[in-house]
Design a protein around this motif. Structure first.
Motif, short mmCIF file in Angstrom:
data_model
loop_
_atom_site.label_atom_id
_atom_site.label_comp_id
_atom_site.label_asym_id
_atom_site.label_seq_id
_atom_site.Cartn_x
_atom_site.Cartn_y
_atom_site.Cartn_z
N PRO A 1 0.83 -1.21 0.00
CA PRO A 1 0.00 0.00 0.00
C PRO A 1 0.86 1.27 0.00
O PRO A 1 2.02 1.23 0.39
CB PRO A 1 -0.77 -0.09 1.31
CG PRO A 1 0.13 -0.89 2.20
CD PRO A 1 0.84 -1.86 1.32
N PHE A 2 0.26 2.38 -0.43
CA PHE A 2 0.92 3.68 -0.31
C PHE A 2 0.92 4.09 1.16
O PHE A 2 0.02 3.74 1.92
CB PHE A 2 0.15 4.74 -1.10
CG PHE A 2 0.24 4.57 -2.59
CD1 PHE A 2 1.38 4.95 -3.28
CD2 PHE A 2 -0.83 4.04 -3.31
CE1 PHE A 2 1.47 4.79 -4.65
CE2 PHE A 2 -0.76 3.88 -4.68
CZ PHE A 2 0.40 4.26 -5.35
N ASP A 3 1.93 4.87 1.55
CA ASP A 3 1.86 5.51 2.86
C ASP A 3 0.88 6.69 2.78
O ASP A 3 0.02 6.85 3.63
CB ASP A 3 3.25 6.02 3.28
CG ASP A 3 4.18 4.86 3.63
OD1 ASP A 3 3.70 3.86 4.18
OD2 ASP A 3 5.39 4.96 3.31
N VAL A 4 1.06 7.48 1.72
CA VAL A 4 0.15 8.61 1.47
C VAL A 4 -0.28 8.56 0.01
O VAL A 4 0.56 8.51 -0.88
CB VAL A 4 0.85 9.96 1.74
CG1 VAL A 4 -0.07 11.12 1.36
CG2 VAL A 4 1.28 10.09 3.20
N LEU A 5 -1.57 8.57 -0.20
CA LEU A 5 -2.10 8.67 -1.56
C LEU A 5 -2.88 9.98 -1.67
O LEU A 5 -3.80 10.23 -0.88
CB LEU A 5 -3.02 7.48 -1.89
CG LEU A 5 -3.66 7.52 -3.28
CD1 LEU A 5 -2.62 7.43 -4.38
CD2 LEU A 5 -4.70 6.41 -3.43
N VAL A 6 -2.47 10.81 -2.61
CA VAL A 6 -3.13 12.11 -2.81
C VAL A 6 -4.10 11.98 -3.98
O VAL A 6 -3.74 11.43 -5.03
CB VAL A 6 -2.08 13.20 -3.12
CG1 VAL A 6 -2.75 14.53 -3.37
CG2 VAL A 6 -1.05 13.30 -1.98
N VAL A 7 -5.31 12.48 -3.81
CA VAL A 7 -6.28 12.49 -4.90
C VAL A 7 -6.46 13.93 -5.36
O VAL A 7 -6.96 14.76 -4.59
CB VAL A 7 -7.65 11.91 -4.46
CG1 VAL A 7 -8.61 11.88 -5.64
CG2 VAL A 7 -7.48 10.52 -3.87
N GLY A 8 -6.02 14.25 -6.56
CA GLY A 8 -6.12 15.61 -7.09
C GLY A 8 -4.74 16.18 -7.38
O GLY A 8 -3.81 16.00 -6.58
N GLY A 9 -4.61 16.86 -8.52
CA GLY A 9 -3.31 17.38 -8.95
C GLY A 9 -3.29 18.89 -9.12
O GLY A 9 -2.52 19.42 -9.91
#
Ligand code: FAD
Length: 304
Positions: A1-9
């Motif tokens: 898994p990701f440690d942090v997944l950001v949604v949006g750029g």
């Protein structure tokens, strides 16, 4: 898994991704399109330390800054839903599922459009949405503000200090803005208010030269010559996809605390999609940083 997944750029998501990656943790970003609203902006003059930059250039800079770091980048993908199990699971519209220990939602917002003829055609050619951003372009000009709610009346008061004359057009028979704002509005000599009026067209050739509206009482069509139109009928957060998974306010904005934490543990939100009072690039960048530092803090406290 990701440690942090950001949604949006956009500014918020890119800022969050850079801050997270600089902690040396596994960071991902999924965005429909890098840059967000910035990519649709002509010129930006209020990103402090950058006196002037064009929107598409700033959007490219945002993307380049993220690409400087070890970040897994997924673009041209829409996120469809979020769910918390052992990890936070983010499902894309194409069906694939991304897992992460923490997620930062930074899906931004969009201005509500009037939909009348001329609005799309003259965007950035006299049709504007952000008084803080584009107000100075209308120095000494005649303009209209569409919408008599709080944001419309605040815009009209703000713009009256710059423009020669401001006409406020309100669809309903009464303004919806708070009484204190209305009092201030009516104290200014270069603002006029037209109520019970429906905007029907924004006119022009290569740029805006006027508006047409219909008096709702009589059906009579009217025209006003002017050079600018600020549309102030609401900012809609891009949060419909969250449905009831986490707490949102009446406007659909994600409710966060001072660590940008949402009602789902491990899920944070930043930028225009959350309940911040002002929606600006510099504010979104700050809130993305705050969310990333909070996500990191959450992660190290919740590691098995
Ligand atoms: P956004 O910029 O809206 O970015 C949202 C991101 O999320 C995008 O990458 C988008 O593709 C992505 N996304 C959305 N939904 C999904 C989904 N379901 N799945 C995956 N990705 C998704 N501010 C200023 O400070 N100065 C200015 O001069 C200025 N001018 C402006 C002019 C215009 C025309 C507009 C529209 C806005 C302007 N603003 C200005 C406001 C500023 O652009 C915003 O405050 C800022 O972009 C918000 O950043 P954000 O990252 O929160 O969201």
């Amino acid at each position: 898994p990701f440690d942090v997944l950001v949604v949006g750029g956009g500014p918020a998501g890119c800022s969050a991704a850079v801050y997270a990656a600089r902690k040396g943790i596994r960071t991902g970003i999924v965005a429909e399109r890098f840059g967000g609203q910035v990519r649709d902006t002509l010129g930006i003059e209020n990103l402090i330390s950058v006196p002037y930059i064009e929107g598409p250039k700033l959007a490219d800079n945002l993307e380049a800054h993220v690409r400087n770091y070890n970040v897994d980048i997924i673009t041209a993908q829409q996120v469809a839903s979020i769910k918390k199990n052992e990890y936070v699971e983010v499902t894309l519209a194409n069906g694939s599922v991304l897992k992460a220990k923490t997620v930062i939602i930074a899906t931004g917002a969009r201005w509500r459009n009037t939909g009348v003829p001329g609005e799309a055609e003259f965007k950035n050619k006299g049709v504007a949405y952000c008084p803080h951003c584009d107000g100075p372009l209308f120095q000494g000009k005649e303009i209209a503000v569409i919408g008599g709610g709080n944001s419309g009346i605040e815009a009209a008061i703000d713009l009256a200090g710059i423009a020669k004359h401001v006409t406020v057009l309100e669809f309903m028979p009464e303004l919806k803005a708070d009484a204190v704002l209305q009092k201030r509005l009516y104290s200014l000599s270069n603002i006029s208010v037209i109520k019970n009026a429906q905007l029907t067209e924004i006119t022009g050739t290569d740029k805006v030269d006027g508006i047409n509206y219909k008096k709702r009482e009589t059906g009579e069509e009217q025209h006003i010559n002017l050079q600018g139109v600020f549309v102030q009928i609401g900012l809609v957060p891009n949060t419909e996809w969250l449905k009831d998974t986490l707490e949102r306010n009446r406007m659909g904005e994600i409710v966060v605390d001072d660590h940008n934490a949402t009602s789902i543990p491990g899920v944070f939100a930043a930028g225009d999609c959350m309940n911040s009072p002002y929606k600006q690039i510099i504010i979104s960048m700050g809130s993305g940083a705050n969310a990333a530092l909070s996500a990191f803090d959450y992660m190290i406290r919740n590691e098995a």
